[in-house]
Design an enzyme around this catalytic site. Structure first.
Site, PDB file in Angstrom:
ATOM      1  CB  CYS A 116      -5.322  -2.826  -1.941  1.00  0.00           C
ATOM      2  SG  CYS A 116      -5.157  -1.860  -0.425  1.00  0.00           S
TER       3      CYS A 116
ATOM      4  CG  ASP B 116       0.133   8.071  11.792  1.00  0.00           C
ATOM      5  OD1 ASP B 116      -0.696   7.491  11.073  1.00  0.00           O
ATOM      6  OD2 ASP B 116       1.356   8.145  11.498  1.00  0.00           O
TER       7      ASP B 116
ATOM      8  CG  HIS C 228     -16.811  -0.839 -15.315  1.00  0.00           C
ATOM      9  ND1 HIS C 228     -17.889  -0.514 -16.110  1.00  0.00           N
ATOM     10  CD2 HIS C 228     -17.296  -0.961 -14.055  1.00  0.00           C
ATOM     11  CE1 HIS C 228     -18.979  -0.438 -15.366  1.00  0.00           C
ATOM     12  NE2 HIS C 228     -18.654  -0.710 -14.114  1.00  0.00           N
TER      13      HIS C 228
ATOM     14  CE  LYS D 128      -8.241  -6.561   1.867  1.00  0.00           C
ATOM     15  NZ  LYS D 128      -9.272  -5.644   1.440  1.00  0.00           N
TER      16      LYS D 128
HETATM   17  P1  NAD Z   1      -1.361   4.247   4.753  1.00  0.00           P
HETATM   18  O1  NAD Z   1       0.014   4.072   4.268  1.00  0.00           O
HETATM   19  O2  NAD Z   1      -2.263   5.258   4.126  1.00  0.00           O
HETATM   20  O3  NAD Z   1      -1.333   4.583   6.330  1.00  0.00           O
HETATM   21  C1  NAD Z   1      -0.580   3.901   7.277  1.00  0.00           C
HETATM   22  C2  NAD Z   1      -0.346   4.850   8.459  1.00  0.00           C
HETATM   23  O4  NAD Z   1       0.241   4.122   9.550  1.00  0.00           O
HETATM   24  C3  NAD Z   1       0.611   5.992   8.160  1.00  0.00           C
HETATM   25  O5  NAD Z   1      -0.001   7.229   8.526  1.00  0.00           O
HETATM   26  C4  NAD Z   1       1.838   5.700   9.062  1.00  0.00           C
HETATM   27  O6  NAD Z   1       2.481   6.877   9.513  1.00  0.00           O
HETATM   28  C5  NAD Z   1       1.194   4.953  10.193  1.00  0.00           C
HETATM   29  N1  NAD Z   1       2.111   4.101  10.974  1.00  0.00           N
HETATM   30  C6  NAD Z   1       2.976   3.173  10.510  1.00  0.00           C
HETATM   31  N2  NAD Z   1       3.589   2.563  11.556  1.00  0.00           N
HETATM   32  C7  NAD Z   1       3.088   3.099  12.687  1.00  0.00           C
HETATM   33  C8  NAD Z   1       3.308   2.878  14.068  1.00  0.00           C
HETATM   34  N3  NAD Z   1       4.175   1.962  14.512  1.00  0.00           N
HETATM   35  N4  NAD Z   1       2.626   3.622  14.958  1.00  0.00           N
HETATM   36  C9  NAD Z   1       1.741   4.548  14.541  1.00  0.00           C
HETATM   37  N5  NAD Z   1       1.479   4.793  13.229  1.00  0.00           N
HETATM   38  C10 NAD Z   1       2.140   4.078  12.317  1.00  0.00           C
HETATM   39  O7  NAD Z   1      -2.017   2.793   4.664  1.00  0.00           O
HETATM   40  P2  NAD Z   1      -3.531   2.396   4.292  1.00  0.00           P
HETATM   41  O8  NAD Z   1      -3.794   2.610   2.841  1.00  0.00           O
HETATM   42  O9  NAD Z   1      -4.449   2.971   5.290  1.00  0.00           O
HETATM   43  O10 NAD Z   1      -3.448   0.820   4.509  1.00  0.00           O
HETATM   44  C11 NAD Z   1      -3.296   0.261   5.796  1.00  0.00           C
HETATM   45  C12 NAD Z   1      -3.564  -1.232   5.687  1.00  0.00           C
HETATM   46  O11 NAD Z   1      -4.938  -1.452   5.354  1.00  0.00           O
HETATM   47  C13 NAD Z   1      -2.760  -1.972   4.622  1.00  0.00           C
HETATM   48  O12 NAD Z   1      -2.438  -3.252   5.100  1.00  0.00           O
HETATM   49  C14 NAD Z   1      -3.722  -2.073   3.458  1.00  0.00           C
HETATM   50  O13 NAD Z   1      -3.458  -3.177   2.637  1.00  0.00           O
HETATM   51  C15 NAD Z   1      -5.034  -2.264   4.171  1.00  0.00           C
HETATM   52  N6  NAD Z   1      -6.203  -1.823   3.406  1.00  0.00           N
HETATM   53  C16 NAD Z   1      -6.166  -0.630   2.742  1.00  0.00           C
HETATM   54  C17 NAD Z   1      -7.295  -0.186   2.032  1.00  0.00           C
HETATM   55  C18 NAD Z   1      -7.276   1.119   1.279  1.00  0.00           C
HETATM   56  O14 NAD Z   1      -8.267   1.407   0.615  1.00  0.00           O
HETATM   57  N7  NAD Z   1      -6.239   1.924   1.343  1.00  0.00           N
HETATM   58  C19 NAD Z   1      -8.477  -0.961   2.049  1.00  0.00           C
HETATM   59  C20 NAD Z   1      -8.480  -2.180   2.766  1.00  0.00           C
HETATM   60  C21 NAD Z   1      -7.329  -2.599   3.436  1.00  0.00           C
HETATM   61  C1  UGA Z   2      -9.957  -2.383  -3.529  1.00  0.00           C
HETATM   62  C2  UGA Z   2     -11.165  -3.281  -3.198  1.00  0.00           C
HETATM   63  O1  UGA Z   2     -12.254  -2.939  -4.055  1.00  0.00           O
HETATM   64  C3  UGA Z   2     -11.600  -3.094  -1.738  1.00  0.00           C
HETATM   65  O2  UGA Z   2     -12.653  -4.007  -1.434  1.00  0.00           O
HETATM   66  C4  UGA Z   2     -10.397  -3.385  -0.841  1.00  0.00           C
HETATM   67  O3  UGA Z   2     -10.734  -3.148   0.518  1.00  0.00           O
HETATM   68  C5  UGA Z   2      -9.242  -2.491  -1.226  1.00  0.00           C
HETATM   69  O4  UGA Z   2      -8.907  -2.693  -2.624  1.00  0.00           O
HETATM   70  C6  UGA Z   2      -8.038  -2.829  -0.417  1.00  0.00           C
HETATM   71  O5  UGA Z   2      -7.814  -3.956  -0.058  1.00  0.00           O
HETATM   72  O6  UGA Z   2      -7.334  -1.856  -0.184  1.00  0.00           O
HETATM   73  P1  UGA Z   2      -9.601   0.199  -4.086  1.00  0.00           P
HETATM   74  O7  UGA Z   2      -8.205  -0.206  -4.401  1.00  0.00           O
HETATM   75  O8  UGA Z   2      -9.846   1.380  -3.228  1.00  0.00           O
HETATM   76  O9  UGA Z   2     -10.371  -1.032  -3.383  1.00  0.00           O
HETATM   77  O10 UGA Z   2     -10.347   0.503  -5.452  1.00  0.00           O
HETATM   78  P2  UGA Z   2     -11.219  -0.337  -6.502  1.00  0.00           P
HETATM   79  O11 UGA Z   2     -12.488   0.387  -6.724  1.00  0.00           O
HETATM   80  O12 UGA Z   2     -11.317  -1.760  -6.174  1.00  0.00           O
HETATM   81  O13 UGA Z   2     -10.343  -0.174  -7.829  1.00  0.00           O
HETATM   82  C7  UGA Z   2      -9.055  -0.764  -7.942  1.00  0.00           C
HETATM   83  C8  UGA Z   2      -8.536  -0.612  -9.351  1.00  0.00           C
HETATM   84  O14 UGA Z   2      -9.284  -1.415 -10.271  1.00  0.00           O
HETATM   85  C9  UGA Z   2      -8.619   0.822  -9.892  1.00  0.00           C
HETATM   86  O15 UGA Z   2      -7.446   1.099 -10.617  1.00  0.00           O
HETATM   87  C10 UGA Z   2      -9.829   0.785 -10.801  1.00  0.00           C
HETATM   88  O16 UGA Z   2      -9.787   1.742 -11.841  1.00  0.00           O
HETATM   89  C11 UGA Z   2      -9.726  -0.622 -11.356  1.00  0.00           C
HETATM   90  N1  UGA Z   2     -11.025  -1.152 -11.826  1.00  0.00           N
HETATM   91  C12 UGA Z   2     -12.024  -1.401 -10.944  1.00  0.00           C
HETATM   92  C13 UGA Z   2     -11.202  -1.418 -13.175  1.00  0.00           C
HETATM   93  O17 UGA Z   2     -10.298  -1.216 -14.008  1.00  0.00           O
HETATM   94  N2  UGA Z   2     -12.402  -1.946 -13.591  1.00  0.00           N
HETATM   95  C14 UGA Z   2     -13.416  -2.200 -12.728  1.00  0.00           C
HETATM   96  O18 UGA Z   2     -14.485  -2.688 -13.186  1.00  0.00           O
HETATM   97  C15 UGA Z   2     -13.227  -1.920 -11.370  1.00  0.00           C
END
Ligand code: NAD
Ligand code: UGA
Length: 434
Positions: free
Chosen positions: A263, A30, A254, A207
């Site tokens: 996301c 990172d 819900h 996705k």
């Molecule tokens: P985040 O913001 O929590 O973390 C991103 C990290 O990448 C940060 O720590 C940042 O410092 C680091 N970074 C950025 N540029 C960099 C570089 N050039 N070199 C090294 N480190 C670098 O993001 P996140 O929530 O983990 O999401 C990452 C991706 O995954 C997004 O595209 C998001 O849509 C996707 N995603 C997130 C979730 C989730 O639940 N948060 C679930 C599925 C997919």
């Molecule tokens: C969501 C997807 O569920 C993951 O599959 C996906 O990987 C992720 O986004 C992503 O792309 O980052 P997340 O955002 O962690 O995951 O949380 P969820 O459990 O999906 O909830 C998202 C929002 O919907 C919350 O605000 C939650 O309260 C709301 N929600 C969820 C409702 O209001 N009703 C429901 O029945 C379910």
């Protein structure tokens, strides 16, 4: 296999930790030095249940390490994952790809031998090809393939989702890349979790389609909830009655204060932009985005009604501000719309959240942070359940009602019943869709 993980946020860290638990040698990089320092000490910078023990186990075994030195991480790695953020671009709502492209340039500089560059971040269709182009232009000599491997984990259940996924999606174009990806996920494949191999564009599309569909499902039930309130139906029973149909399913039905998180809001917005750019407007998704904003405003009106039409001078206790339970993530949480509207109307807002204060303190200026729900509701004119943390599900409603100036509750997550609230001494109880 040696794997480099670029980005140690919610997704990169969980993926890196879990892949090391499969037996791979994972180096997480990172550019945030403070984060890497924290991780090196064995401390997890985010709140994600269960992550700390799996991380420690793999650090102890020597398979999981953390660095800010991308060259050291990439050298000799057979797979380099890009798991950096893709937030909404200011102004137009498109996915901001600057972090992904910067990471691709870093990879180009540091590649030593054949590697698969795997995009884990959620990225618009065409991005994997752009990543390949950036690397090829910078390093025409480099031997590599790209792969799209979107992530479907949910915050708060991330380890379980990663270790027991409904499916793994892998977009690849060469047998060599497919073999590397197959090796990475072999432990899951051996346990019969399905791997869907597709082309790059299809994996990228899956996705966005999945997230937009889930956001649509939630929005659908939120709209039905509003109608239920008008016609005297109960949305919880409606959702149950619908969800028992196997074609519909009971998950993500819900009703609540609108979806939030890092996301759904940004990915629906990006999908709408992708559709517009290609001349194929995603009208359902565009409508979902609009309705979700209206749902949050409807929640403000609901609490305003509960407060006899004015927030001015009232004390309001808020239970939960994170976008969902079991996370400290505040990104696009409904609370960020709802709480400022109350403060703007003159309310004194007291907040309790088991994990929300660290991030929430800067995002919700003017609120008083409490640690005890009973303390927070004392002398309040209304209590609002905004996030359904387990510790809020079995509160002593009688004790709460007795200590409040006006025993009124807006239960925006439907965790209590009107009957029990009224029996406990609440004068008014409002839920969502019932
Ligand atoms: P985040 O913001 O929590 O973390 C991103 C990290 O990448 C940060 O720590 C940042 O410092 C680091 N970074 C950025 N540029 C960099 C570089 N050039 N070199 C090294 N480190 C670098 O993001 P996140 O929530 O983990 O999401 C990452 C991706 O995954 C997004 O595209 C998001 O849509 C996707 N995603 C997130 C979730 C989730 O639940 N948060 C679930 C599925 C997919
Ligand atoms: C969501 C997807 O569920 C993951 O599959 C996906 O990987 C992720 O986004 C992503 O792309 O980052 P997340 O955002 O962690 O995951 O949380 P969820 O459990 O999906 O909830 C998202 C929002 O919907 C919350 O605000 C939650 O309260 C709301 N929600 C969820 C409702 O209001 N009703 C429901 O029945 C379910």
């Amino acid at each position: 296999m040696k794997i480099a993980m670029i980005g140690t946020g919610y997704v990169g860290l969980v993926t890196g930790v879990c892949l090391s638990d499969f037996g791979h040698e994972v180096v997480c990089v990172d550019k945030n030095c403070a984060k890497i320092e924290t991780l090196r000490k064995g401390e997890v910078p985010i709140y994600e249940p269960g992550l700390d023990s799996v991380m420690q186990r793999n650090m102890d075994s020597g398979r999981l390490t953390f660095t800010t030195d991308i060259a050291a991480a990439v050298a000799g790695a057979q797979a380099v994952f890009i798991a950096v953020g893709t937030p909404s671009r200011r102004g137009d709502g498109h996915a901001d790809l600057s972090y992904v492209m910067a990471a691709a340039e870093d990879v180009a500089r540091t590649l030593t031998g054949y590697a698969v560059i795997v995009t884990k971040s959620t990225v618009p269709v065409g991005t994997n090809r752009k990543v390949a182009e950036v690397i090829r232009n910078a390093r025409p000599d480099a031997e590599f393939d790209v792969a799209s491997n979107p992530e479907f984990l949910r915050e708060g259940a991330a380890i379980e989702d990663f270790m027991r996924p409904d499916r793994i999606v892998v977009g690849v174009e060469t047998d060599r890349a497919r073999a590397v990806m197959g090796d990475i996920y072999r432990p899951l494949f051996l346990r019969d979790f399905p791997i869907v191999y597709t082309g790059l564009e299809t994996a990228e599309m899956i996705k966005y389609a999945a997230n937009a569909f889930l956001a649509t499902k939630i929005t659908f039930i939120n709209e039905i909830a509003a109608l239920c309130e008008r016609v005297g139906a109960d949305v919880k029973s409606v959702a149950k009655g619908m969800g028992l149909d196997g074609r519909i399913g009971n998950k993500f039905l819900h009703a609540g204060p609108g979806y939030g998180g890092s996301c759904f809001p940004k990915d629906t917005s990006a999908l709408a932009r992708i559709g517009q750019e290609h001349g194929v407007p995603q009208r359902i998704t565009e409508t979902v985005i609009e309705i979700n904003e209206a749902v949050k405003r409807r929640m403000v009106d609901k609490v305003l009604d509960l407060c006899d039409g004015s927030f001015n001078g009232k004390k309001i206790a808020i239970l939960g501000v994170t976008f969902k339970p079991n996370t400290d993530d505040m990104r696009s949480a409904p609370s960020l719309t709802i709480v400022p509207a109350m403060i703007g109307g003159g309310a004194r807002v007291h907040v309790v959240d088991p994990q929300g204060q660290r991030e929430g303190a800067a995002l919700l200026p003017g609120v008083a942070w409490e640690t005890d729900p009973y303390q927070a509701v004392a002398d309040a004119h209304a209590v609002v359940v905004l996030t359904e943390w387990n510790e809020f599900r079995a509160l002593d409603l009688g004790r709460m009602a007795r200590s409040m100036a006006e025993p009124r509750m807006a239960d925006l997550r439907n965790i209590y019943d009107r009957g029990e609230a009224m029996a406990a001494g609440f004068q008014q109880y409002e839920a969502v869709g019932r």
